[in-house]
Design an enzyme around this catalytic site. Structure first.
Site, PDB file in Angstrom:
ATOM      1  CG  ASN A  19      -0.311  -0.008   2.540  1.00  0.00           C
ATOM      2  OD1 ASN A  19       0.721   0.640   2.714  1.00  0.00           O
ATOM      3  ND2 ASN A  19      -0.895  -0.689   3.522  1.00  0.00           N
ATOM      4  CG  ASN A  53      -4.508  -6.914   7.044  1.00  0.00           C
ATOM      5  OD1 ASN A  53      -4.168  -5.770   6.767  1.00  0.00           O
ATOM      6  ND2 ASN A  53      -5.773  -7.291   7.025  1.00  0.00           N
ATOM      7  CE  LYS A 100       3.472   4.348  34.825  1.00  0.00           C
ATOM      8  NZ  LYS A 100       4.573   5.305  34.610  1.00  0.00           N
ATOM      9  CE1 TYR A 154      -2.712  -3.726   0.538  1.00  0.00           C
ATOM     10  CE2 TYR A 154      -4.660  -4.845  -0.276  1.00  0.00           C
ATOM     11  CZ  TYR A 154      -3.939  -4.303   0.769  1.00  0.00           C
ATOM     12  OH  TYR A 154      -4.446  -4.334   2.041  1.00  0.00           O
ATOM     13  CE  LYS A 180      -9.942  -0.517   1.813  1.00  0.00           C
ATOM     14  NZ  LYS A 180     -10.178  -0.469   3.255  1.00  0.00           N
ATOM     15  CG  MET A 181      -8.635   2.052  -5.831  1.00  0.00           C
ATOM     16  SD  MET A 181      -8.739   2.423  -7.600  1.00  0.00           S
ATOM     17  CE  MET A 181      -7.004   2.729  -7.956  1.00  0.00           C
ATOM     18  CE  LYS A 182      -4.791  -0.999   0.634  1.00  0.00           C
ATOM     19  NZ  LYS A 182      -5.325  -0.562   1.931  1.00  0.00           N
ATOM     20  CG  ASP A 211      -6.901   2.500   2.627  1.00  0.00           C
ATOM     21  OD1 ASP A 211      -6.445   3.498   3.222  1.00  0.00           O
ATOM     22  OD2 ASP A 211      -6.923   1.360   3.127  1.00  0.00           O
ATOM     23  CG  ASN A 213      -3.054   1.934   3.485  1.00  0.00           C
ATOM     24  OD1 ASN A 213      -3.475   1.700   2.345  1.00  0.00           O
ATOM     25  ND2 ASN A 213      -3.353   1.172   4.514  1.00  0.00           N
ATOM     26  CD  GLU A 237      -9.698   2.668   4.383  1.00  0.00           C
ATOM     27  OE1 GLU A 237     -10.615   2.277   3.631  1.00  0.00           O
ATOM     28  OE2 GLU A 237      -8.938   1.895   4.987  1.00  0.00           O
ATOM     29  CD  GLU A 263      -6.490   0.584   8.107  1.00  0.00           C
ATOM     30  OE1 GLU A 263      -7.340   0.731   7.215  1.00  0.00           O
ATOM     31  OE2 GLU A 263      -5.438  -0.043   7.937  1.00  0.00           O
ATOM     32  CG  ASP A 290      -9.495  -4.871  13.057  1.00  0.00           C
ATOM     33  OD1 ASP A 290     -10.067  -5.699  13.785  1.00  0.00           O
ATOM     34  OD2 ASP A 290      -8.693  -5.191  12.149  1.00  0.00           O
ATOM     35  CG  HIS A 320      -8.514  -2.761   9.102  1.00  0.00           C
ATOM     36  ND1 HIS A 320      -7.836  -3.633   9.932  1.00  0.00           N
ATOM     37  CD2 HIS A 320      -7.731  -2.600   8.012  1.00  0.00           C
ATOM     38  CE1 HIS A 320      -6.691  -3.967   9.363  1.00  0.00           C
ATOM     39  NE2 HIS A 320      -6.597  -3.357   8.197  1.00  0.00           N
ATOM     40  CD  GLU A 339     -10.733  -3.929   4.807  1.00  0.00           C
ATOM     41  OE1 GLU A 339     -10.472  -3.668   5.997  1.00  0.00           O
ATOM     42  OE2 GLU A 339     -10.037  -3.536   3.849  1.00  0.00           O
ATOM     43  CE1 TYR A 341      -7.770  -6.055   3.493  1.00  0.00           C
ATOM     44  CE2 TYR A 341      -8.595  -7.462   5.246  1.00  0.00           C
ATOM     45  CZ  TYR A 341      -8.046  -6.268   4.831  1.00  0.00           C
ATOM     46  OH  TYR A 341      -7.769  -5.302   5.746  1.00  0.00           O
TER      47      TYR A 341
HETATM   48  O1  LIG Z   1      -3.313  -2.257   3.397  1.00  0.00           O
HETATM   49  C1  LIG Z   1      -3.629  -2.340   4.578  1.00  0.00           C
HETATM   50  O2  LIG Z   1      -2.843  -2.093   5.518  1.00  0.00           O
HETATM   51  C2  LIG Z   1      -5.025  -2.730   4.934  1.00  0.00           C
HETATM   52  C3  LIG Z   1      -5.935  -1.566   4.943  1.00  0.00           C
HETATM   53  O3  LIG Z   1      -5.562  -0.427   5.034  1.00  0.00           O
HETATM   54  C4  LIG Z   1      -7.368  -1.798   4.808  1.00  0.00           C
HETATM   55  O4  LIG Z   1      -7.765  -2.943   4.690  1.00  0.00           O
HETATM   56  O5  LIG Z   1      -8.106  -0.821   4.846  1.00  0.00           O
HETATM   57 MG   LIG Z   2      -7.223   0.974   5.258  1.00  0.00          MG
END
Ligand SMILES: O=C([O-])CC(=O)C(=O)O
Ligand SMILES: [Mg+2]
Length: 387
Positions: A19, A53, A100, A154, A180-182, A211, A213, A237, A263, A290, A320, A339, A341
């Site tokens: 990502n 993940n 703590k 990805y 969804k795509m990165k 997304d 990230n 995102e 997330e 998550d 997530h 979500e 995958y």
């Molecule tokens: O690529 C990742 O770390 C996973 C992620 O952000 C998602 O699933 O939204």
């Molecule tokens: Mg994400």
């Protein structure tokens, strides 16, 4: 009734994807078993859990701290008042003894993983699917039909637009209607081209979420917001650093359409700060906390209380992680979905065998516990650990 042992093994979930922030070439996850002396249907009850993940396995913390706090506790102090089941809240409090506040680091992942296994055991001892138990606990009606979306898109060595389109087509063929795509791992013009390619592929059959990230500084976040406004996206995102609430709030002034984040917020206190300071809008934005990364369901229940105090509906939550634990929380407590995958992180993610996505939804089967016993590749590795 007692917990006999807590065992952990760290497993690879590596893949060649990346990502905007990390690659997954060395990604691992902790698999945990909470072994009880309870027998149901002729079989010892073992609860299972694993972390999502994005954060690595937590064997060190689990073995050095959290396991012993459970196994060394007086077993009676870990049960409910009636002594008829384990009490996840009391077990959680034992695990967090002498910890703590603040600086959540990754102990929240260790605790979240064990907490998942505890809830699995509790629901198996009750002989019920976890989502039905949760609904009963809160005096609600469970809704076994859950919205799911396909996460992928990805960056991958040698992956061109036609491979990206093919991937997205594959999700539509499997019944998804949000994909969804990165973004943020390539120059903005290249991301614009990738987005247009996917939008052309999915047409009116599906919506697209993107997304980043947590990659962008404020200037880049705003530049992308202006570019993304040209398209009818499902959400934008994790735009900037997860703890940079002022950045999130600033971007909301440039982006009217839905945003999503959370997330990488690992506690109800951090979630509260997001709602206090992040400019997130309860009428359109999405929260992705998550539980498997953030101290488990015991803590997630506190987070849901925070949401309520700030006027947010649980239906704004689409966690997530793509695991069955969040599917149960969604079906039991009325989250907006989960979500998924479809091609990644197996055997941990996904649905019980035979569960199909239809019009972007799945229907939860009635399997005692979280439902791992219904997923043959997953329960096989789980049983190798503890049965
Ligand atoms: O690529 C990742 O770390 C996973 C992620 O952000 C998602 O699933 O939204
Ligand atoms: Mg994400």
């Amino acid at each position: 009734m007692r917990i006999v042992d807590v065992v952990e093994i760290t497993k690879p979930i590596a893949s060649p994807i990346r990502n905007a922030y990390i690659d997954f070439s060395k990604m691992t996850a902790s698999l945990v078993a909470v072994v009880t002396d309870v027998v149901r249907d002729g079989r010892r009850v073992v609860g299972y859990g694993f972390n999502s993940n994005g954060r690595y396995g937590q064997g060190g913390l689990i073995r050095e701290r959290f396991r012993d706090r459970i196994t060394e506790a007086d077993p009676a102090t870990l049960l409910n008042d009636e002594g008829t089941n384990l009490d996840p809240h009391r077990i959680w409090a034992k695990m967090m003894m002498n910890e703590k506040p603040g600086g959540h680091g990754e102990r929240s992942v260790a605790v979240g993983t064990i907490d998942m296994a505890v809830w699995d055991a509790v629901a198996k001892i009750e002989g019920k699917p976890l989502f039905r138990l949760l609904a009963e606990m809160k005096g609600r009606e469970a809704n076994p039909k859950v919205f799911v979306y396909a996460a992928g898109g990805y960056y991958y060595p040698g992956k061109d637009d036609s491979a990206l389109r093919k991937e997205m087509r594959g999700y539509l063929d499997r019944g998804y209607n949000v994909v969804k795509m990165k973004i943020g791992g390539a120059p903005i013009d290249e991301d614009r081209r990738r987005i247009e390619a996917v939008l052309e592929e999915i047409g009116s059959q599906a919506r697209l979420a993107v997304d980043a990230n947590g990659r962008f500084d404020l200037e880049t976040a705003i530049a992308y917001a202006k570019m993304l406004r040209d398209y009818p996206l499902f959400w934008y995102e994790e735009i900037g650093d997860p703890l940079d609430y002022a950045l999130q709030a600033a971007v909301s002034e440039f982006y009217d359409a839905p945003m999503a984040t959370g997330e990488n917020l690992f506690s109800h206190q951090d979630a509260r700060n997001l709602l206090r300071y992040g400019g997130m809008r309860a009428d359109r934005d999405y929260l992705q906390f998550d539980c498997a990364l953030s101290y488990g369901l015991v803590e997630y229940l506190r987070t849901l209380d925070v949401l309520r105090q700030f006027g947010w509906s649980p239906s704004r939550c689409i966690p997530h992680g793509g695991h069955q634990m969040s599917l149960n929380i969604a079906a039991g407590l009325g989250l907006g979905g989960n979500e998924s995958y479809p091609d990644l992180f197996q055997p941990y993610g996904g649905f019980p065998d035979g569960v199909k996505v239809q019009d972007g939804h799945i229907v939860m089967p009635d399997i005692p516990g979280i439902g791992f016993e219904g997923k043959s590749d997953l329960i096989k590795v789980m049983r190798e650990l503890a049965e």
